[in-house]
Design a protein around this motif. Structure first.
Motif, PDB file in Angstrom:
ATOM      1  N   ARG A 151       0.817  -1.203   0.000  1.00  0.00           N
ATOM      2  CA  ARG A 151       0.000   0.000   0.000  1.00  0.00           C
ATOM      3  C   ARG A 151       0.860   1.266   0.000  1.00  0.00           C
ATOM      4  O   ARG A 151       0.427   2.322  -0.445  1.00  0.00           O
ATOM      5  CB  ARG A 151      -0.932  -0.005   1.205  1.00  0.00           C
ATOM      6  CG  ARG A 151      -2.082  -0.968   1.064  1.00  0.00           C
ATOM      7  CD  ARG A 151      -2.900  -0.663  -0.179  1.00  0.00           C
ATOM      8  NE  ARG A 151      -3.415  -1.871  -0.814  1.00  0.00           N
ATOM      9  CZ  ARG A 151      -3.811  -1.935  -2.069  1.00  0.00           C
ATOM     10  NH1 ARG A 151      -3.712  -0.866  -2.842  1.00  0.00           N
ATOM     11  NH2 ARG A 151      -4.261  -3.055  -2.577  1.00  0.00           N
ATOM     12  N   SER A 154       1.160   2.070  -3.487  1.00  0.00           N
ATOM     13  CA  SER A 154      -0.086   2.675  -3.978  1.00  0.00           C
ATOM     14  C   SER A 154      -0.139   4.155  -3.629  1.00  0.00           C
ATOM     15  O   SER A 154      -0.564   4.986  -4.435  1.00  0.00           O
ATOM     16  CB  SER A 154      -1.295   1.951  -3.377  1.00  0.00           C
ATOM     17  OG  SER A 154      -1.306   0.588  -3.738  1.00  0.00           O
ATOM     18  N   PHE A 183      -8.104   4.383  -0.911  1.00  0.00           N
ATOM     19  CA  PHE A 183      -6.854   3.807  -0.410  1.00  0.00           C
ATOM     20  C   PHE A 183      -7.022   3.345   1.041  1.00  0.00           C
ATOM     21  O   PHE A 183      -6.650   2.223   1.395  1.00  0.00           O
ATOM     22  CB  PHE A 183      -5.742   4.852  -0.514  1.00  0.00           C
ATOM     23  CG  PHE A 183      -4.516   4.534   0.295  1.00  0.00           C
ATOM     24  CD1 PHE A 183      -3.548   3.682  -0.198  1.00  0.00           C
ATOM     25  CD2 PHE A 183      -4.326   5.087   1.553  1.00  0.00           C
ATOM     26  CE1 PHE A 183      -2.416   3.371   0.543  1.00  0.00           C
ATOM     27  CE2 PHE A 183      -3.204   4.795   2.305  1.00  0.00           C
ATOM     28  CZ  PHE A 183      -2.246   3.926   1.791  1.00  0.00           C
ATOM     29  N   LEU A 187      -6.884  -0.415   2.567  1.00  0.00           N
ATOM     30  CA  LEU A 187      -5.853  -0.712   3.568  1.00  0.00           C
ATOM     31  C   LEU A 187      -6.464  -1.347   4.809  1.00  0.00           C
ATOM     32  O   LEU A 187      -5.938  -2.340   5.334  1.00  0.00           O
ATOM     33  CB  LEU A 187      -5.101   0.571   3.935  1.00  0.00           C
ATOM     34  CG  LEU A 187      -4.021   0.428   5.013  1.00  0.00           C
ATOM     35  CD1 LEU A 187      -2.951  -0.568   4.586  1.00  0.00           C
ATOM     36  CD2 LEU A 187      -3.400   1.793   5.327  1.00  0.00           C
TER      37      LEU A 187
END
Length: 262
Positions: A151, A154, A183, A187
């Motif tokens: 992540r 990302s 996001f 997560l």
């Protein structure tokens, strides 16, 4: 022993911090007055209101949403559950945050946010994910560490979408905020799945014993599982020292601090 069902949650849940309990009580009172009937936060409505509190949604925003809800359905026809108010709250929360950013524009504060600064904030969050991954490994949570590293990549992709020149506009902030919402949602889901089942059960048991056991008589099985899962993710989030990945929240807090200082 089950608590008295006639007593509002904000009164009988003694473990709830005073600020949170007051939030529930104010919504109970306002919803009841607008609807013209006695009403308390219960069951799934308690989960809904708790979500609003954790997101930091001001009571004024909830009140506007309740007003619009009753304006649309009327006292007689309106369903008596806050779940039906949820979409109105989402709408007014978006409007509130957009208005806050607009106030920053008028005050000249948004002009102080350059693309470089915006990119740096996102980079700081990416670095925080790296530090959280190290904490996860220190606790033996290798799968969790891998999620955080994935992540982190990302988040860096989001950072690269910030232009290197020009001004930071409200449209750009809203675009980045939408990406950050997705996001953060992803997560949270992946972090929960990364935890060993034994640790999940251990933390669920601790949460149930410390607090949520008192709710079990009021919630359906699916609601109980959801509440406990959210508590597990929240505990992991805190232990890994993860921030709230919300650009508008960050800017709003900075704006409030500037306003208070003035």
């Amino acid at each position: 022993m089950r608590p008295d069902t006639d007593v509002p949650y904000s009164e009988w849940l003694a473990e709830v911090p005073p600020e949170e309990a007051e939030y529930y009580q104010n919504i109970e009172d306002y919803f009841g007055r607008k609807g013209g009937f006695p009403w308390v936060v219960r069951g799934r409505d308690w989960l809904t209101v708790r979500g609003w509190f954790e997101k930091g949604i001001p009571l004024t925003v909830v009140y506007r949403a309740i007003d619009e809800f009753f304006e649309k359905f009327g006292r007689e026809e309106a369903p008596r559950f806050l779940g039906f108010v949820e979409n109105f709250v989402k709408k007014h929360w978006r409007l509130y945050r957009a208005a806050t950013v607009g106030q920053m524009v008028v005050a000249g504060l948004l002009q102080q946010v350059t693309p470089a600064r915006l990119g740096q904030w996102l980079e700081n969050w990416a670095q925080q994910l790296g530090r959280s991954a190290e904490r996860a490994r220190d606790r033996g949570l290798e799968d969790t560490a891998r999620v955080l590293e994935k992540r982190r990549a990302s988040l860096q992709r989001i950072r690269r979408q910030v232009p290197t020149e020009g001004s930071v506009t409200t449209e750009l902030i809203e675009q980045i905020e939408h990406k950050l919402e997705n996001f953060q949602r992803t997560l949270r889901r992946e972090l929960f799945r990364s935890l060993p089942s034994s640790l999940q059960e251990e933390w669920r048991a601790q949460v149930r014993q410390a607090f949520f056991q008192r709710l079990e008589g009021y919630l359906a099985e699916r609601q109980r599982h959801r509440l406990l899962d959210e508590a597990v993710v929240r505990r992991l989030w805190q232990e890994l020292q993860l921030p709230d990945f919300s650009l508008i929240h960050y800017l709003t807090e900075a704006f409030r601090s500037s306003s208070d200082a003035g």
